[in-house]
Structures are given as structure tokens and as C-alpha cells.
Write a protein that holds these residues in place. Structure first.
Motif: not given
Length: 65
Positions: A4, A16-18, A8-14
Motif C-alpha cells: 500500500t 483504525e484509531v477512530s 493509504q497506510f495513513v488513511q487505514q491507521v486513522r
């Protein structure tokens, strides 16, 4: 394994954190107090066990010594 891109990685992390449910201040305080109480009780228990074992060993050593 699919790679990725960093965006995309940053979006996925955000995303999951939400989903994380953070504890309230009251929950943190209560669990902290419970940890201190349990640590104190555990310390007292092991201190008593230590005294009992030590006195038992001293009794046995005095018996044969």
C-alpha cells in the motif's frame, strides 16, 4: 503481499484509531486505585508467606542444629 502506498497506510491507521474506545477519566482512576490495592494485598500476602517459611526453616534448623 500487496503493498500500500503511504497515503493509504495513513488513511487505514486513522480509520483504525477512530475505532478505539478510550476509557473515561473515572475508569482510569478506578482501575489505577484497584491496581494499587491489589499490589498492596499481594505484597502483604507474600510478606506473610515469607515470614511463615522463614520461621519454619529456623525451627527445623534449630531442631537439628
Amino acid at each position: 503481499m500487496a503493498k500500500t502506498n503511504p497515503l493509504q497506510f495513513v488513511q487505514q491507521v486513522r480509520a483504525e484509531v477512530s475505532k478505539v474506545v478510550w476509557p473515561t477519566r473515572r475508569e482510569v482512576v478506578l482501575t489505577t486505585i484497584m491496581v494499587f490495592i491489589m499490589a498492596t494485598l499481594t505484597g502483604i500476602f507474600f510478606a506473610l508467606v515469607d515470614v511463615i517459611i522463614r520461621s519454619g526453616l529456623q525451627g527445623v534448623l534449630n531442631l537439628f542444629g
